[in-house]
Design a protein around this motif. Structure first.
Motif, PDB file in Angstrom:
ATOM      1  N   GLU A  50      57.272  38.589   6.206  1.00 28.26           N
ATOM      2  CA  GLU A  50      56.026  39.210   5.490  1.00 28.26           C
ATOM      3  C   GLU A  50      56.372  40.321   5.668  1.00 28.26           C
ATOM      4  N   ARG A  51      56.147  40.938   6.626  1.00 24.49           N
ATOM      5  CA  ARG A  51      55.689  42.415   7.468  1.00 24.49           C
ATOM      6  C   ARG A  51      56.927  42.969   6.831  1.00 24.49           C
ATOM      7  N   THR A  52      58.397  42.873   6.717  1.00 25.01           N
ATOM      8  CA  THR A  52      59.160  43.925   6.142  1.00 25.01           C
ATOM      9  C   THR A  52      58.909  44.173   4.501  1.00 25.01           C
ATOM     10  N   ALA A  53      58.388  42.670   3.994  1.00 20.28           N
ATOM     11  CA  ALA A  53      58.251  42.812   2.472  1.00 20.28           C
ATOM     12  C   ALA A  53      56.978  43.650   2.102  1.00 20.28           C
ATOM     13  N   GLY A  54      56.280  43.839   2.800  1.00 15.96           N
ATOM     14  CA  GLY A  54      54.769  44.288   2.961  1.00 15.96           C
ATOM     15  C   GLY A  54      53.611  43.575   1.930  1.00 15.96           C
ATOM     16  N   ALA A  55      53.124  44.156   1.192  1.00 14.77           N
ATOM     17  CA  ALA A  55      52.048  43.113   0.657  1.00 14.77           C
ATOM     18  C   ALA A  55      51.036  44.086  -0.923  1.00 14.77           C
ATOM     19  N   TYR A  56      50.523  42.598  -1.670  1.00 21.28           N
ATOM     20  CA  TYR A  56      49.762  43.522  -2.725  1.00 21.28           C
ATOM     21  C   TYR A  56      48.366  43.748  -2.411  1.00 21.28           C
ATOM     22  N   LEU A  57      47.801  44.112  -2.107  1.00 19.43           N
ATOM     23  CA  LEU A  57      46.650  44.101  -1.881  1.00 19.43           C
ATOM     24  C   LEU A  57      45.110  44.150  -2.578  1.00 19.43           C
ATOM     25  N   ILE A  58      44.235  44.600  -3.354  1.00 15.53           N
ATOM     26  CA  ILE A  58      43.628  43.566  -4.124  1.00 15.53           C
ATOM     27  C   ILE A  58      42.405  44.934  -3.721  1.00 15.53           C
ATOM     28  N   THR A  59      42.616  46.060  -4.426  1.00 18.16           N
ATOM     29  CA  THR A  59      41.705  47.030  -4.252  1.00 18.16           C
ATOM     30  C   THR A  59      40.383  47.358  -5.621  1.00 18.16           C
ATOM     31  N   PRO A  60      39.562  48.058  -5.441  1.00 19.43           N
ATOM     32  CA  PRO A  60      38.206  48.057  -6.317  1.00 19.43           C
ATOM     33  C   PRO A  60      38.848  49.398  -7.265  1.00 19.43           C
ATOM     34  N   HIS A  61      39.784  50.491  -6.569  1.00 15.92           N
ATOM     35  CA  HIS A  61      40.358  51.359  -7.206  1.00 15.92           C
ATOM     36  C   HIS A  61      41.924  51.641  -7.712  1.00 15.92           C
ATOM     37  N   SER A  62      41.791  51.406  -8.272  1.00 16.57           N
ATOM     38  CA  SER A  62      43.161  50.626  -8.680  1.00 16.57           C
ATOM     39  C   SER A  62      43.558  51.447 -10.268  1.00 16.57           C
ATOM     40  N   THR A  63      44.699  51.832 -10.262  1.00 15.06           N
ATOM     41  CA  THR A  63      45.005  52.368 -12.104  1.00 15.06           C
ATOM     42  C   THR A  63      44.846  51.332 -12.697  1.00 15.06           C
ATOM     43  N   TYR A  64      44.872  49.667 -12.475  1.00 13.10           N
ATOM     44  CA  TYR A  64      44.060  48.853 -13.416  1.00 13.10           C
ATOM     45  C   TYR A  64      42.893  48.276 -13.102  1.00 13.10           C
ATOM     46  N   GLY A  65      42.140  48.970 -13.062  1.00  8.01           N
ATOM     47  CA  GLY A  65      41.049  49.093 -12.475  1.00  8.01           C
ATOM     48  C   GLY A  65      40.710  48.134 -11.512  1.00  8.01           C
ATOM     49  N   PRO A  66      39.070  48.320 -11.274  1.00  7.00           N
ATOM     50  CA  PRO A  66      38.344  47.474 -10.128  1.00  7.00           C
ATOM     51  C   PRO A  66      39.087  45.824  -9.878  1.00  7.00           C
ATOM     52  N   GLY A  67      40.113  44.957  -9.364  1.00  6.50           N
ATOM     53  CA  GLY A  67      39.982  44.348  -8.753  1.00  6.50           C
ATOM     54  C   GLY A  67      42.054  44.277  -8.888  1.00  6.50           C
ATOM     55  N   GLY A  68      42.131  45.544  -9.466  1.00  6.31           N
ATOM     56  CA  GLY A  68      43.521  45.704  -9.720  1.00  6.31           C
ATOM     57  C   GLY A  68      44.748  45.327  -8.638  1.00  6.31           C
ATOM     58  N   ARG A  69      45.826  45.567  -8.082  1.00  5.59           N
ATOM     59  CA  ARG A  69      46.881  45.514  -6.221  1.00  5.59           C
ATOM     60  C   ARG A  69      47.755  47.048  -6.067  1.00  5.59           C
ATOM     61  N   ALA A  70      47.625  47.518  -5.324  1.00  8.78           N
ATOM     62  CA  ALA A  70      48.042  48.158  -4.630  1.00  8.78           C
ATOM     63  C   ALA A  70      48.644  47.799  -3.773  1.00  8.78           C
ATOM     64  N   SER A  71      50.350  47.730  -4.072  1.00 10.33           N
ATOM     65  CA  SER A  71      51.509  47.803  -3.214  1.00 10.33           C
ATOM     66  C   SER A  71      51.909  48.935  -1.987  1.00 10.33           C
ATOM     67  N   TYR A  72      51.580  48.138  -0.560  1.00 10.38           N
ATOM     68  CA  TYR A  72      51.809  48.824   0.538  1.00 10.38           C
ATOM     69  C   TYR A  72      52.768  48.454   1.319  1.00 10.38           C
ATOM     70  N   GLY A  73      53.733  48.592   2.114  1.00 12.00           N
ATOM     71  CA  GLY A  73      55.472  48.233   2.817  1.00 12.00           C
ATOM     72  C   GLY A  73      55.329  49.244   4.384  1.00 12.00           C
ATOM     73  N   PRO A  74      56.144  48.741   4.989  1.00  8.32           N
ATOM     74  CA  PRO A  74      56.476  49.293   6.091  1.00  8.32           C
ATOM     75  C   PRO A  74      57.814  49.983   4.935  1.00  8.32           C
ATOM     76  N   THR A  75      57.859  51.604   5.918  1.00  3.53           N
ATOM     77  CA  THR A  75      58.881  52.540   5.972  1.00  3.53           C
ATOM     78  C   THR A  75      60.198  51.647   6.355  1.00  3.53           C
ATOM     79  N   PHE A  76      61.331  51.981   6.300  1.00  2.00           N
ATOM     80  CA  PHE A  76      62.555  51.752   7.247  1.00  2.00           C
ATOM     81  C   PHE A  76      62.748  53.087   8.507  1.00  2.00           C
ATOM     82  N   THR A  77      61.342  53.490   8.382  1.00  2.00           N
ATOM     83  CA  THR A  77      61.559  54.453  10.007  1.00  2.00           C
ATOM     84  C   THR A  77      60.967  54.312  10.797  1.00  2.00           C
ATOM     85  N   ARG A  78      60.065  53.724  10.124  1.00  2.00           N
ATOM     86  CA  ARG A  78      59.491  52.629  11.048  1.00  2.00           C
ATOM     87  C   ARG A  78      58.498  51.778  11.012  1.00  2.00           C
TER      88      ARG A  78
END
Length: 90
Positions: A50-78
């Protein structure tokens, strides 16, 4: 109002008495870039996969408006952090 000296914890309530305090025994990764930049994400209960896959996190400020999701994940180097913003998702 005083400025916090620590980053906000992702998912803490806006009316929380102290949304900036990390809890002992928990593991956090910083979020880098995008709408949640600077916040800490609690990853204590996530498996290695799960840590390798990252996560879609709910955010009040996204391209899709309040309640949209932002994708965050680790990098290969870190892989242990920070998690970087990969874009907004619907």
């Amino acid at each position: 109002m005083r400025e916090p000296t620590q980053p906000r914890i992702y998912g803490s309530d806006h009316d929380s008495a102290d949304p900036y305090t990390t809890l002992s025994g928990r593991e956090y990764v910083p979020l880098d870039g995008g709408p949640l930049d600077g916040q800490l994400l609690d990853v204590t209960g996530l498996t290695a996969d799960e840590r390798t896959a990252g996560a879609y996190l709910i955010t009040p400020h996204s391209t899709y408006g309040p309640g949209g999701r932002a994708s965050y994940g680790p990098t290969f180097t870190r892989p242990d952090g920070p998690w970087v913003w990969e874009g907004d998702v619907s």
